[in-house]
Design a protein around this motif. Structure first.
Motif, mmCIF file in Angstrom:
data_model
loop_
_atom_site.group_PDB
_atom_site.id
_atom_site.type_symbol
_atom_site.label_atom_id
_atom_site.label_comp_id
_atom_site.label_asym_id
_atom_site.label_seq_id
_atom_site.Cartn_x
_atom_site.Cartn_y
_atom_site.Cartn_z
ATOM 1 N N LEU A 38 48.765 43.899 42.677
ATOM 2 C CA LEU A 38 48.404 42.639 42.045
ATOM 3 C C LEU A 38 47.508 41.790 42.938
ATOM 4 N N ALA A 39 46.731 40.950 42.297
ATOM 5 C CA ALA A 39 45.930 39.948 42.994
ATOM 6 C C ALA A 39 45.812 38.728 42.102
ATOM 7 N N PHE A 40 45.986 37.564 42.698
ATOM 8 C CA PHE A 40 45.808 36.321 41.947
ATOM 9 C C PHE A 40 44.332 35.996 41.791
ATOM 10 N N PHE A 102 45.534 33.217 37.131
ATOM 11 C CA PHE A 102 45.977 34.440 36.454
ATOM 12 C C PHE A 102 46.304 35.461 37.523
ATOM 13 N N VAL A 103 46.886 36.577 37.119
ATOM 14 C CA VAL A 103 47.126 37.674 38.044
ATOM 15 C C VAL A 103 46.606 38.964 37.423
ATOM 16 N N VAL A 104 45.986 39.781 38.262
ATOM 17 C CA VAL A 104 45.446 41.074 37.846
ATOM 18 C C VAL A 104 46.376 42.174 38.328
ATOM 19 N N ALA A 105 46.649 43.141 37.451
ATOM 20 C CA ALA A 105 47.428 44.325 37.825
ATOM 21 C C ALA A 105 46.509 45.539 37.749
ATOM 22 N N ALA A 106 46.423 46.268 38.862
ATOM 23 C CA ALA A 106 45.499 47.401 38.908
ATOM 24 C C ALA A 106 46.116 48.536 39.713
ATOM 25 N N THR A 107 45.412 49.648 39.752
ATOM 26 C CA THR A 107 45.952 50.845 40.407
ATOM 27 C C THR A 107 45.757 50.842 41.920
ATOM 28 N N ILE A 111 40.910 47.308 43.957
ATOM 29 C CA ILE A 111 40.473 47.089 42.578
ATOM 30 C C ILE A 111 40.974 45.745 42.063
ATOM 31 N N ALA A 112 42.229 45.446 42.322
ATOM 32 C CA ALA A 112 42.795 44.182 41.832
ATOM 33 C C ALA A 112 42.060 42.979 42.414
ATOM 34 N N ALA A 116 39.646 40.377 40.304
ATOM 35 C CA ALA A 116 40.036 38.964 40.178
ATOM 36 C C ALA A 116 38.855 38.032 40.362
ATOM 37 N N ARG A 117 37.850 38.464 41.111
ATOM 38 C CA ARG A 117 36.685 37.606 41.371
ATOM 39 C C ARG A 117 35.682 37.611 40.224
#
Length: 764
Positions: A38-40, A102-107, A111-112, A116-117
């Motif tokens: 995850l990344a915010f 928001f938060v991004v969920a990635a592999t 990537i996350a 996010a940017r």
């Protein structure tokens, strides 16, 4: 015969694993199959109306599995500790730069973070209040100003033979824990979730996850084995990370992990509160305070967080060790469009203490007296022993500690040597200062003063402990293990303290307020003592003696004429169907507090100490060096002297960093500019004074019935570093004798020292 566990210097239970790199932190755990990283997505500018977020480009990045905003929260969008005003994701308004959108969920992590940017955020910028002065002028507060008083300060000020006033600014501080914010959530059956979080407050994380997911507390288990540092920065600030991971795990049915990089961590988490302090003090010709008014103001940030309690504690400690016969303390809690400041070692106490120590230095300069004599004449004493919050000080040992340190460290001789050095040198100037500490121990929010523990004794004589405290490197686990080992008179290596888990000990308080060993040590003692009493009853029946005559010794358990190895006793008891497990609970006695009147007994006892620091400054560059430090600190009857000495040294150096090198710089929109080690300077090994003499006060004994009459040691030594700031003030004063108190603010960076020297020399 082995030595008793309690009171022995034992190394940290994870010391070898730390050094060898075997200690497992959350980011070291083998990644489970299907893990999402995850990344915010963070607000870039600051205070603004949030008109919309276009996430199409984020979702289009290969490897992105999902993107989640406030609209995806099934429960309540709140990760606040108190007031319900901290959003997991901004909704309608952005309050500060770095706020999660928001938060991004990635592999993968890369990537996350890259995805996010790519969000397109539509905002309408709004005016931003970013400083104490701006917020004060605008009347922007998180709560109304608070007043603490005793006696008639105004009348005492008017009648005093001498009267001066002044101000002091003090900056915030980044926690700079070595392990950043991190959490790993694994979904379970029937909507349950197991979360590994680097947090000081597992129960609060549990409750907030349940609130956001709209489930029960029983559906959420939070676990903490260890943290790589915290210092208060993981009391409330860990929540957003753990909750975001739990949300993604619940939404996707896959494990989810988030680990903030250092820049994001520093930008989006709260710091120590910046403060300004003003004082108006009246005093007698010998420096004795007759009346004083102190006005404090702090930058709290955009939301409440823990600012109310932190500012209260600044008021509680604005007396430090000193009797203030007529006193008024006013505290302003200011709301700004910056990240909300939060708990940090000392929890407001350092700011209040620094203010009164500046007053002592100001009085000494005004009267031409030695600063130590001014401090000593103002100390609490019989008949002069009631605090501004109307608590009687019954355990005052500050006079004895100060006198012992002054003699031990040769204060008078060294002060004369400093004066001689300054008379001979024009570029380099030295300063020397001895300052005391009196720090109240207990959560000032009364209900937090409770703890639970679970002790399991196995049939082979090994022992397992689980309690509500968390380990962040401070040695809590080894101290609790020593307490339990002592109950059964077994070697401490027979005792295993396991991860803190909310499914073993519920509804715990944060490991904070220096109360970890006090609370959890006593809870574990009571649990172990219950099992011990059962074993004594069993052996009394078996061997025909009174349970009270059964003795647990290092050689075994003595029952009548029998000496039975402890492991044999456990096996016998198990076969006889005796319960070998118990819970224990402890609630701090005697404390009470009425916040409406700011009066009562918020603390069970006080921890005391004193430090003598010698510094030298370069008047051409403003650079300085701390040459020598002598510390005498009261820990009562130490549970573990080695751990306590380490805590004192670490706290002092961290306090020294707050007051000298650690400078937080923001732009006019509230963006943190010093968000990496390249621009934010914590003390290094090279900054440690060449000579540090740290001693535990041999006469220490807690008059209160704490665990083995010990005293807390986490926070109080931090404020010993105020001696460095006072010594620097004295060194600057030596550049222009007779021109008064230097206008030196904290942190005393080279720039500030140089400016203070210039301003002092320019005075008429």
């Amino acid at each position: 015969m082995t030595e008793r566990s309690v009171g022995a210097s034992r190394r940290h239970d994870s010391a070898e694993a730390h050094v060898a790199g075997r200690a497992v932190y959350i980011d070291d755990i083998a990644e489970p199959p299907g893990l999402l990283h995850l990344a915010f997505g963070l607000a870039a500018d600051g205070h603004a109306r949030l008109l919309g977020i276009d996430l199409d480009a984020v979702r289009a990045v290969p490897g992105v599995v999902g993107v989640y905003t406030a609209a995806d929260i099934p429960g309540v969008n709140d990760v606040s500790p108190v007031k319900g005003d901290d959003r997991l994701f901004a909704d309608g308004e952005i309050l500060y730069p770095g706020q999660p959108l928001f938060v991004v969920a990635a592999t993968s992590v890369e990537i996350a973070r890259r995805a996010a940017r790519k969000a397109v955020v539509d905002v309408e910028p709004l005016p931003a209040l970013t400083t104490i002065a701006q917020a004060k002028a605008a009347g922007s507060v998180i709560e109304e100003a608070q007043r603490m008083a005793r006696g008639d300060a105004a009348a005492a000020l008017d009648a005093a033979p001498h009267r001066i006033s002044g101000t002091l600014e003090m900056g915030g501080q980044e926690h700079f824990y070595l392990e950043g914010q991190v959490a790993l959530a694994v979904p379970g059956e029937d909507g349950q979730v197991h979360v590994l979080s680097s947090t000081q407050h597992p129960s609060e994380i549990q409750h907030l996850i349940a609130k956001v997911l709209g489930c029960s507390h029983a559906d959420v288990t939070v676990e903490v084995r260890r943290m790589g540092g915290a210092f208060g920065g993981k009391e409330t600030q860990a929540a957003a990370f753990a909750v975001a991971a739990a949300l993604v795990a619940a939404k996707t049915g896959r494990p989810a992990k988030i680990r903030a990089d250092r820049d994001d961590d520093m930008a989006m988490t709260g710091k120590r509160h910046e403060f300004s302090a003003g004082y108006d003090v009246g005093f007698t010709p010998d420096g004795r305070i007759a009346g004083i008014r102190i006005e404090l103001a702090s930058r709290c940030g955009a939301t409440w967080d823990l600012s109310s309690a932190i500012n209260d504690r600044a008021m509680f400690h604005a007396d430090n060790c000193y009797w203030l016969p007529a006193v008024e303390i006013v505290s302003h809690r200011l709301k700004t469009h910056t990240v909300s400041n939060t708990a940090f070692r000392g929890f407001g106490g350092p700011q209040g203490m620094l203010a009164i120590e500046r007053v002592m230095d100001a009085i000494a300069v005004h009267l031409g007296l030695d600063p130590l004599s001014v401090r000593q004449v103002n100390l609490y004493a019989p008949g002069r022993d009631v605090t501004p919050y109307h608590m009687t000080v019954t355990d005052n040992v500050a006079p004895e500690i100060i006198a012992e340190l002054a003699e031990q460290a040769e204060y008078a001789r060294r002060q004369a040597a400093v004066a001689e050095f300054n008379a001979r040198n024009t570029v380099l100037k030295k300063g020397l200062a001895l300052t005391p500490v009196k720090f109240g121990i207990s959560f000032t929010t009364t209900h937090l003063n409770q703890a639970g523990a679970l002790v399991l004794v196995y049939a082979d004589g090994s022992i397992q402990i689980n309690h509500g405290g968390t380990e962040m490197g401070q040695g809590l686990m080894i101290k609790v293990a020593q307490v339990v080992a002592d109950v059964f008179a077994v070697p401490v290596d027979r005792v295993r303290v396991t991860s803190t888990r909310t499914d073993k000990v519920p509804n715990t308080s944060a490991t904070a307020a220096s109360s970890g060993a006090d609370l959890n040590g006593m809870a574990a003692f009571r649990a172990a003592d219950t099992v011990r009493a059962r074993l004594a009853d069993f052996l009394g029946d078996r061997f025909g003696c009174q349970a009270g005559d059964v003795r647990f010794t290092a050689d075994g358990v003595v029952a009548g004429d029998e000496l039975v190895p402890f492991e044999t006793v456990c096996r016998m008891a198990h076969l006889a169907r005796v319960s070998l497990s118990s819970t224990g609970f402890y609630a701090t006695p005697h404390i009470h507090y009425d916040r409406a009147t700011h009066s009562g007994r918020p603390f069970l006892y006080f921890a005391y100490g004193a430090a003598l620091s010698e510094v030298v400054i370069d008047t051409l560059t403003g650079e300085h060096r701390v040459l020598a430090v002598d510390i005498l600190h009261d820990v009562g009857r130490s549970l573990n002297p080695a751990i306590d000495l380490g805590q004192i040294e670490g706290a002092f150096v961290q306090g020294m960093g707050w007051l000298t090198t650690e400078e937080l710089v923001y732009d006019d929109r509230g963006r943190l500019l010093t968000h990496a080690p390249s621009t934010y300077k914590i003390p290094t090994a090279g900054d440690r004074p060449a000579r540090m003499d740290i001693r535990l006060w041999a006469a220490g004994l807690n008059v209160e019935a704490t665990i083995h009459r010990s005293k807390a040691v986490g926070e109080p030594p931090f404020m010993l570093a105020i001696s460095v700031f006072s010594a620097l003030t004295a060194a600057v004063a030596a550049t222009a004798p007779g021109k008064g108190l230097p206008a030196l603010d904290a942190p005393a960076t080279p720039e500030r020292i140089l400016m203070a020297v210039g301003e002092l020399r320019a005075r008429g």
